[in-house]
Design a protein around this motif. Structure first.
Motif, short mmCIF file in Angstrom:
data_model
loop_
_atom_site.label_atom_id
_atom_site.label_comp_id
_atom_site.label_asym_id
_atom_site.label_seq_id
_atom_site.Cartn_x
_atom_site.Cartn_y
_atom_site.Cartn_z
N GLU A 205 81.50 6.22 -19.54
CA GLU A 205 82.55 6.95 -20.26
C GLU A 205 82.52 8.45 -19.99
O GLU A 205 83.31 9.19 -20.56
CB GLU A 205 82.36 6.76 -21.78
CG GLU A 205 82.41 5.33 -22.27
CD GLU A 205 82.06 5.28 -23.76
OE1 GLU A 205 80.87 5.44 -24.11
OE2 GLU A 205 82.97 5.09 -24.56
N GLY B 144 78.01 16.88 -10.53
CA GLY B 144 77.53 15.63 -11.11
C GLY B 144 78.21 14.41 -10.51
O GLY B 144 77.78 13.29 -10.72
N ASN B 145 79.30 14.65 -9.76
CA ASN B 145 80.07 13.50 -9.25
C ASN B 145 79.25 12.66 -8.27
O ASN B 145 79.35 11.43 -8.27
CB ASN B 145 81.35 13.99 -8.57
CG ASN B 145 82.37 14.47 -9.58
OD1 ASN B 145 82.69 13.77 -10.54
ND2 ASN B 145 82.87 15.67 -9.39
N GLU C 123 90.05 1.49 -18.69
CA GLU C 123 90.20 2.95 -18.66
C GLU C 123 91.18 3.37 -19.76
O GLU C 123 92.27 2.83 -19.86
CB GLU C 123 90.71 3.37 -17.28
CG GLU C 123 91.23 4.78 -17.18
CD GLU C 123 90.22 5.85 -17.61
OE1 GLU C 123 89.06 5.80 -17.19
OE2 GLU C 123 90.61 6.75 -18.40
N CYS D 182 88.42 1.31 -24.96
CA CYS D 182 87.41 0.42 -25.53
C CYS D 182 86.93 1.06 -26.82
O CYS D 182 86.30 2.11 -26.80
CB CYS D 182 86.26 0.21 -24.56
SG CYS D 182 86.81 -0.48 -23.01
N CYS E 131 77.65 10.48 -16.33
CA CYS E 131 77.48 11.52 -17.35
C CYS E 131 77.41 10.96 -18.76
O CYS E 131 77.25 11.73 -19.72
CB CYS E 131 78.53 12.60 -17.18
SG CYS E 131 77.97 13.78 -15.92
N ALA F 116 81.58 7.13 -11.69
CA ALA F 116 80.45 6.22 -11.95
C ALA F 116 80.94 4.77 -12.07
O ALA F 116 80.43 3.87 -11.39
CB ALA F 116 79.71 6.65 -13.22
N SER G 198 87.27 17.73 -13.36
CA SER G 198 86.04 18.17 -12.72
C SER G 198 86.36 19.49 -12.05
O SER G 198 87.51 19.93 -12.14
CB SER G 198 85.66 17.11 -11.68
OG SER G 198 84.28 17.10 -11.49
N GLY G 199 85.42 20.11 -11.32
CA GLY G 199 85.64 21.39 -10.65
C GLY G 199 86.77 21.37 -9.62
O GLY G 199 87.84 21.89 -9.87
N VAL H 25 83.94 20.70 -6.40
CA VAL H 25 83.37 20.67 -5.06
C VAL H 25 82.50 19.41 -5.02
O VAL H 25 81.60 19.26 -5.84
CB VAL H 25 82.54 21.93 -4.78
CG1 VAL H 25 81.81 21.80 -3.46
CG2 VAL H 25 83.45 23.16 -4.74
#
Ligand SMILES: Cc1cc2nc3c(=O)[nH]c(=O)nc-3n(C[C@H](O)[C@H](O)[C@H](O)COP(=O)(O)OP(=O)(O)OC[C@H]3O[C@@H](n4cnc5c(N)ncnc54)[C@H](O)[C@@H]3O)c2cc1C
Length: 549
Positions: A185, A336-337, A42, A139, A324, A21, A53-54, A56
């Protein structure tokens, strides 16, 4: 630290978090105007170090952002070749054919990727466009302006004493101010949580729901490796104890992602999600695949599952929540990517228009409208009832009714069920220990299954021990006085990194927080039934160091 004076730097847009994101927002801003000053902060030691993440990947987000990603060498190397879905029992499984599945569940055209590597590549694209990216910079605070708007963040605080006071090695960090601040985040962002509470952004929305995702990377026997193969399972070993399921994705180089998600609305506080994951690998189908292979990495992260009806208002004066941090996962697709990327693009476009019109520090309402009414809203709306159906009716009825609902939504744009609610938060769903049976888990064998601490060493997590504990207990007495008698202190089990222990010391029970083990999954902040644990950022660079998760 509020009385400390810090240097400040001015930007057009300050972005917290270099996930899909945040990086998409940075890239889009510079595509629109190369003169905009954009910074990405970051907390991981490098971009990708905290990405789990997964995965896919549906490339629609990347297509919209960087249409020539192939020519530019994006690491999307493994197209999905076959898609399998099994309902597992203890000794076997039934394959559910693909034809009754709604088309949105099809993985044709998607890629098996390392999202860590995709983010590393996106960071290169952003830097080429002139974005400043600072990894190792957590942050830790928001900075508010005179009118109560968010005007920036504090980043880069290092060397605080263990009690939080300033010591000889303390570096107070910097204030980074922006015309707009983007919080990307990921799930349960600590600054996003503050913003949601301060501006009451969840008012009138369903509570956010979550799962705990755990994942291992395995190198397996080349004869068993099928590059491009995707398998999902439901059922054993969770049964009726909890919702969830597994994923097995064959990527490159004889590697396989083996993952397990447990929905965090489970009632039985004796449930031990990590041990269910380990048990899952002993299923004959999985054991056969992994036998002779070796696990090379481990990690865990919460996943947002509330979907369309749980998305809070995503803008407040000076600030927008992305990806997210809002919760944009399409739950039945476990994806969700793509939406994270699309949200970054939409937020950037809204900020660009606002800055061009000499605005700053106000609400980017155009961003919210695009998310709710554009591609993201359409993607999430179709599947909005799958999660509440599962919570309400269990796995099998929800599979049938959820399938029907997704079909009617896809074909006619309507649901026979309207928009169902989620009801309770995951914390409130936790039942009392005395009303539930303890669960007997087999001991890990050290070949297919591993104890938690051994596995945590494969996340390469690291935290400077002298810093303040970043897992703050609002009331330190609650774990022993409330959670232990009432819920058998479930933190001992829901944490996939073995951070929390109840130990006996001088005849007294004591709650121990081994924050050094934390893999930043945020499950404790979500699932603690007393909502007594507040996850805040440790100093930058600490946490897991994932390779190609
Ligand atoms: C087990 C699991 C499997 C999944 N499988 C898939 C899949 O197969 N396909 C798919 O599309 N999606 C999948 N998802 C969902 C997907 O991972 C998320 O939708 C996606 O990561 C959201 O992107 P994001 O940029 O919003 O957040 P994230 O990817 O979480 O990135 C957030 C970044 O911000 C950083 N950060 C956070 N707080 C701070 C702070 N205060 N200061 C500085 N930096 C900060 C983090 O370190 C991180 O790098 C899965 C999720 C899980 C947990």
């Amino acid at each position: 630290m509020s009385d400390v004076t810090r240097e400040s730097m001015e930007y057009d847009v300050v972005i917290v978090g270099a996930g899909p994101a945040g990086l998409s927002a940075a890239i889009r801003l510079k595509q629109l105007d190369a003169d905009l000053n954009v910074v990405v902060l970051e907390k991981g030691s490098e971009v990708g170090a905290h990405i789990l993440s997964g995965a896919v990947l549906d490339p629609c987000g990347l297509d919209a952002l960087i249409p020539d990603w192939k020519e530019k060498g994006a690491p999307l190397n493994v197209p999905v070749k076959d898609d399998n879905f099994y309902m597992l029992g203890e000794a076997g499984g039934v394959r559910i054919p693909n034809f009754p599945m709604p088309p949105l569940m099809n993985n044709h055209g998607n890629y098996i990727v390392s999202m860590g590597n995709v983010c590393r590549w996106m960071a290169e694209q952003a830097e080429e466009l002139g974005v400043e990216i600072f990894p190792g910079m957590a942050c830790s605070e928001l900075v508010y302006g005179e009118n109560g708007e968010v005007k920036g963040v504090v980043a880069g605080v290092f060397g605080l004493e263990a009690d939080g006071s300033i010591g000889p090695n303390t570096e107070p960090g910097m204030e980074l101010h922006g015309k707009y601040v983007f919080l990307s985040e990921g799930v349960r962002g600590s600054l996003a949580k503050e913003v949601i509470a301060k501006y009451d952004l969840s008012k009138g929305k369903e509570p956010q729901k979550f799962g705990l995702g755990m994942k291992e990377i395995w190198e397996i026997d080349p004869d068993k490796h099928r590059e491009g193969s995707v398998t999902h399972t439901m059922g054993w070993p969770l049964g009726s104890n909890a919702g969830g399921g597994s994923f097995i994705y064959h990527l490159e180089n004889n590697q396989v992602y083996v993952g397990f998600v447990v929905h965090l609305n489970y009632e039985n506080p004796h449930l031990f999600p990590y041990m269910d994951f380990q048990r899952f690998k002993h299923h004959p189908m999985v054991a056969e695949l992994l036998k002779g292979g070796k696990r090379v990495a481990y990690g865990a992260r919460a996943i947002s599952e509330g979907g369309y009806q749980s998305m809070p208002k995503m803008v407040a004066p000076g600030v927008a929540l992305l990806g997210c941090s809002v919760g944009m996962v399409n739950v039945p697709r476990i994806k969700g990517n793509h939406n994270a990327m699309l949200s970054g693009k939409a937020a950037a476009e809204a900020a660009f228009d606002a800055i061009k019109a000499d605005r700053s520090g106000d609400e980017l309402t155009a961003y919210e409208t695009e998310v709710r009414e554009g591609a993201i809203g359409k993607d999430l709306k179709k599947v909005r009832n799958v999660k509440p159906m599962w919570s309400k009716w269990g796995m099998l009825p929800s599979l049938a009714l959820g399938g029907l609902d997704m079909w009617t939504n896809s074909l006619f744009g309507v649901s026979l069920f309207g928009t169902m609610g989620h009801g309770k938060t995951d914390a409130a769903a936790t039942g009392e220990a005395s009303k539930h049976k303890p669960i007997d888990y087999p001991k890990p064998d050290g070949k297919l299954s591993f104890d938690r601490l051994t596995n945590v060493s494969f996340s390469m997590t690291n935290h400077e021990e002298s810093q303040p504990c970043h897992l703050q207990l609002k009331d330190p007495s609650v774990p022993i006085s409330v959670n232990l008698p009432k819920y058998a202190e479930p933190a001992q089990r829901y944490c996939p990194a073995g951070v929390y222990e109840v130990v006996e010391k001088d005849g007294q029970q004591e709650f121990v927080v081994n924050f050094q083990n934390c893999v930043h999954c945020k499950t404790c902040d979500i699932k603690d039934p007393s909502q007594n644990i507040n996850w805040v950022t440790p100093q930058g660079g600490d946490g897991p160091n994932y390779p190609n998760m």
